[in-house]
Scaffold this motif. Structure first.
Motif, mmCIF file in Angstrom:
data_model
loop_
_atom_site.group_PDB
_atom_site.id
_atom_site.type_symbol
_atom_site.label_atom_id
_atom_site.label_comp_id
_atom_site.label_asym_id
_atom_site.label_seq_id
_atom_site.Cartn_x
_atom_site.Cartn_y
_atom_site.Cartn_z
ATOM 1 N N TYR A 1 0.830 -1.207 0.000
ATOM 2 C CA TYR A 1 0.000 0.000 0.000
ATOM 3 C C TYR A 1 0.864 1.256 0.000
ATOM 4 C CZ TYR A 1 -4.776 -1.762 0.446
ATOM 5 O OH TYR A 1 -6.001 -2.329 0.183
ATOM 6 N N ALA A 2 1.895 1.260 0.815
ATOM 7 C CA ALA A 2 2.771 2.435 0.883
ATOM 8 C C ALA A 2 3.422 2.694 -0.476
ATOM 9 C CB ALA A 2 3.834 2.235 1.956
ATOM 10 N N HIS A 3 3.866 1.622 -1.132
ATOM 11 C CA HIS A 3 4.530 1.768 -2.429
ATOM 12 C C HIS A 3 3.590 2.324 -3.486
ATOM 13 C CE1 HIS A 3 7.213 0.856 -5.795
ATOM 14 N NE2 HIS A 3 6.168 0.308 -6.399
ATOM 15 N N PHE A 4 2.420 1.743 -3.617
ATOM 16 C CA PHE A 4 1.519 2.143 -4.700
ATOM 17 C C PHE A 4 0.725 3.411 -4.402
ATOM 18 C CE2 PHE A 4 2.209 -2.343 -5.903
ATOM 19 C CZ PHE A 4 2.601 -2.136 -7.226
ATOM 20 N N THR A 5 0.840 3.929 -3.187
ATOM 21 C CA THR A 5 0.240 5.241 -2.885
ATOM 22 C C THR A 5 1.308 6.296 -2.638
ATOM 23 O OG1 THR A 5 0.115 4.746 -0.502
ATOM 24 C CG2 THR A 5 -1.810 4.175 -1.848
ATOM 25 N N ALA A 6 2.577 5.917 -2.833
ATOM 26 C CA ALA A 6 3.711 6.836 -2.629
ATOM 27 C C ALA A 6 3.676 7.466 -1.241
ATOM 28 C CB ALA A 6 3.714 7.920 -3.705
ATOM 29 N N THR A 7 3.433 6.622 -0.238
ATOM 30 C CA THR A 7 3.345 7.086 1.148
ATOM 31 C C THR A 7 4.649 6.806 1.893
ATOM 32 O OG1 THR A 7 0.963 6.651 1.174
ATOM 33 C CG2 THR A 7 2.052 6.888 3.304
ATOM 34 N N LYS A 8 5.173 7.808 2.565
ATOM 35 C CA LYS A 8 6.429 7.662 3.299
ATOM 36 C C LYS A 8 6.216 7.483 4.807
ATOM 37 C CE LYS A 8 8.761 8.250 -0.495
ATOM 38 N NZ LYS A 8 9.403 7.063 -1.138
ATOM 39 N N LYS A 9 5.193 8.129 5.355
ATOM 40 C CA LYS A 9 4.943 8.063 6.788
ATOM 41 C C LYS A 9 3.658 7.277 7.043
ATOM 42 C CE LYS A 9 7.202 12.514 7.729
ATOM 43 N NZ LYS A 9 7.051 13.860 8.330
ATOM 44 N N TYR A 10 3.807 6.074 7.561
ATOM 45 C CA TYR A 10 2.654 5.201 7.782
ATOM 46 C C TYR A 10 2.952 4.275 8.955
ATOM 47 C CZ TYR A 10 5.651 2.016 5.132
ATOM 48 O OH TYR A 10 6.713 1.263 4.700
ATOM 49 N N ALA A 11 1.905 3.656 9.466
ATOM 50 C CA ALA A 11 2.088 2.733 10.592
ATOM 51 C C ALA A 11 0.894 1.798 10.679
ATOM 52 C CB ALA A 11 2.251 3.498 11.906
ATOM 53 N N MET A 12 1.113 0.657 11.319
ATOM 54 C CA MET A 12 0.086 -0.362 11.492
ATOM 55 C C MET A 12 -0.598 -0.191 12.845
ATOM 56 S SD MET A 12 0.647 -4.496 11.821
ATOM 57 C CE MET A 12 1.361 -4.677 10.194
ATOM 58 N N LEU A 30 -2.061 6.612 5.062
ATOM 59 C CA LEU A 30 -2.294 6.474 3.623
ATOM 60 C C LEU A 30 -3.306 7.507 3.123
ATOM 61 C CD1 LEU A 30 -2.799 2.575 3.480
ATOM 62 C CD2 LEU A 30 -0.725 3.827 2.831
ATOM 63 N N PRO A 31 -3.295 7.808 1.821
ATOM 64 C CA PRO A 31 -4.310 8.703 1.262
ATOM 65 C C PRO A 31 -5.637 7.990 1.024
ATOM 66 C CG PRO A 31 -2.810 8.023 -0.462
ATOM 67 C CD PRO A 31 -2.259 7.470 0.825
ATOM 68 N N ILE A 32 -5.661 6.670 1.219
ATOM 69 C CA ILE A 32 -6.883 5.889 1.087
ATOM 70 C C ILE A 32 -7.068 5.076 2.362
ATOM 71 C CG2 ILE A 32 -6.749 5.748 -1.430
ATOM 72 C CD1 ILE A 32 -5.548 2.953 -1.144
ATOM 73 N N ILE A 33 -8.271 4.541 2.543
ATOM 74 C CA ILE A 33 -8.562 3.754 3.738
ATOM 75 C C ILE A 33 -8.254 2.293 3.477
ATOM 76 C CG2 ILE A 33 -10.395 2.965 5.288
ATOM 77 C CD1 ILE A 33 -11.788 5.689 4.700
ATOM 78 N N ARG A 34 -7.490 1.699 4.385
ATOM 79 C CA ARG A 34 -7.215 0.268 4.293
ATOM 80 C C ARG A 34 -7.338 -0.384 5.665
ATOM 81 N NH1 ARG A 34 -2.495 -3.386 6.031
ATOM 82 N NH2 ARG A 34 -3.393 -5.370 5.389
ATOM 83 N N THR A 35 -8.239 -1.357 5.757
ATOM 84 C CA THR A 35 -8.327 -2.195 6.941
ATOM 85 C C THR A 35 -8.106 -3.639 6.509
ATOM 86 O OG1 THR A 35 -10.699 -2.689 6.837
ATOM 87 C CG2 THR A 35 -10.057 -0.624 7.901
ATOM 88 N N SER A 36 -7.878 -4.505 7.468
ATOM 89 C CA SER A 36 -7.610 -5.902 7.136
ATOM 90 C C SER A 36 -7.919 -6.790 8.327
ATOM 91 C CB SER A 36 -6.135 -6.072 6.744
ATOM 92 O OG SER A 36 -5.837 -7.420 6.431
ATOM 93 N N VAL A 37 -8.118 -8.057 8.032
ATOM 94 C CA VAL A 37 -8.126 -9.042 9.122
ATOM 95 C C VAL A 37 -6.722 -9.069 9.708
ATOM 96 C CG1 VAL A 37 -9.918 -10.434 8.041
ATOM 97 C CG2 VAL A 37 -7.533 -10.922 7.515
ATOM 98 N N ASP A 38 -6.635 -9.363 11.003
ATOM 99 C CA ASP A 38 -5.295 -9.474 11.579
ATOM 100 C C ASP A 38 -4.993 -10.923 11.915
ATOM 101 O OD1 ASP A 38 -2.831 -8.225 12.381
ATOM 102 O OD2 ASP A 38 -3.361 -8.884 14.392
ATOM 103 N N HIS A 39 -5.127 -11.751 10.910
ATOM 104 C CA HIS A 39 -4.691 -13.142 11.043
ATOM 105 C C HIS A 39 -4.140 -13.579 9.693
ATOM 106 C CE1 HIS A 39 -8.195 -14.519 8.759
ATOM 107 N NE2 HIS A 39 -8.985 -13.867 9.592
ATOM 108 N N GLY A 40 -3.519 -14.708 9.674
ATOM 109 C CA GLY A 40 -2.868 -15.163 8.455
ATOM 110 C C GLY A 40 -3.755 -15.994 7.554
#
Length: 344
Positions: free
Chosen positions: A144-155, A302-312
């Motif tokens: 996500y960081a790569h394809f949105t050109a985001t430098k400052k992000y965190a989980m 990110l400039p867009i919203i991203r959520t996810s499950v937190d399991h594998g």
């Protein structure tokens, strides 16, 4: 006028539980009351799991989000084309599966950047599989960081009262120690504070974990706590944040679980993930399977919203029909909540 947000949901690795939990989540009527969900991936993958598990729904294949119908019982699938399912086996890592999972993530990012979807939710991927397919990323966050050109992000991880953000994530433990720096801690703090507000959290008191045992014990067990973390906390307090730290991790997370803190800053991946998963993952001894797998992963910055499950990927139970969609339901609802302000 209130408008339900359009949520793009990726299938995850097709050899995993990802497609199963995505379909199962859309069997919940309240998802359609909350948002307009669109599955992103190969339609044949979803059809295969529906037929295998007798889930009783028929998909609506689309090639444009505008063609989605959002009808309960007929999940919309933004189809990325045919996939040779004979080359993919449930529970097995393969470049074929990794490539399909990666392309779904890349597509949902593009749809969000174009404004075709209002938020994105990701199913579980296998990092080895996507790397074997030639996509050199350590995980979703970095894609996500790569394809949105985001430098400052965190989980940020969320499960009820436990909300944990990380100074570093997908790096070695040795590297993680080197990344504990004052400026990065302040950067993560700002992301956490804004993220809590966006989620409607009213308790903005933040706890900061120490890196070393006993938070360094005045330099006896390492100097990072005194030289990097404590100065960051002091500066944050001067800036007006309600913040404590560095606090020994074994103390901090037990307090966080009670709701004492609105959010917690962990110094590295496992420091935050272990107490978080102990809170949200429940094993049934009687059934010998996971009874509940809860927890949402949100990428902040990110400039867009991203959520996810937190399991594998849970390869060991893929295709068996016993995967819990709890985390997917929570991830979809969190994405809708984060995006709803755009329409209010």
């Amino acid at each position: 006028m209130y408008k339900k947000p359009v949520i793009g949901i990726t299938m995850g690795d097709p050899a995993s539980i990802g497609p199963e939990i995505a379909i199962k989540a859309l069997l919940s009527r309240d998802i359609y009351d909350t948002c307009c969900p669109v599955l992103i991936g190969n339609a044949c993958v979803f059809e295969h799991i529906i037929n295998k598990l007798n889930l009783g729904v028929t998909i609506n294949r689309i090639n444009n989000v505008n063609d989605a119908k959002y009808l309960y019982g007929t999940p919309d699938v933004y189809d990325l084309g045919e996939l040779d399912l004979t080359a993919i086996t449930f529970g097995e890592i393969s470049a074929k599966a990794g490539d399909a999972a990666f392309l779904a993530v890349k597509e949902v990012i593009s749809l969000a950047l174009e404004g075709a979807v209002d938020a994105t939710v990701t199913g579980p991927i296998n990092k080895k599989a996507i790397n074997e397919a030639g996509h050199k990323f350590p995980g979703h966050t970095e894609i996500y960081a790569h394809f949105t050109a985001t430098k400052k992000y965190a989980m940020l991880l969320i499960e009820e009262q436990m909300r944990v953000i990380h100074v570093s994530t997908h790096v070695s433990l040795r590297q993680a120690c080197d990344l504990v720096k004052k400026n990065r801690i302040l950067e993560v703090l700002a992301l956490l504070h804004q993220g809590l507000q966006n989620l409607g959290v009213t308790n903005l008191k933040i706890g900061v974990a120490g890196l070393n045992p006993h938070a360094g014990d005045s330099g006896l067990f390492g100097t990072e706590d005194e030289e990097e973390i404590a100065p960051a906390v002091k500066e944050a307090q001067l800036l007006g944040y309600d913040i404590d730290g560095p606090i020994p991790a074994d103390t901090l997370f037990s307090k966080a679980a009670t709701g004492h803190y609105g959010g917690v800053i962990a110094m590295y991946h496992d420091q935050g993930h272990i107490p978080f998963k102990l809170t949200g993952f429940k094993w049934s001894k009687e059934k010998q399977q996971m009874e509940s797998v809860k927890g949402v992963n949100i990428t902040l910055g990110l400039p867009i919203i991203r959520t996810s499950v937190d399991h594998g990927t849970a390869f060991e139970i893929a295709g068996k029909g016993i995967a819990s969609c709890d985390a997917m339901l929570l991830a979809i609802k969190a994405a809708a909540k984060l995006s709803i302000n755009n329409f209010s």
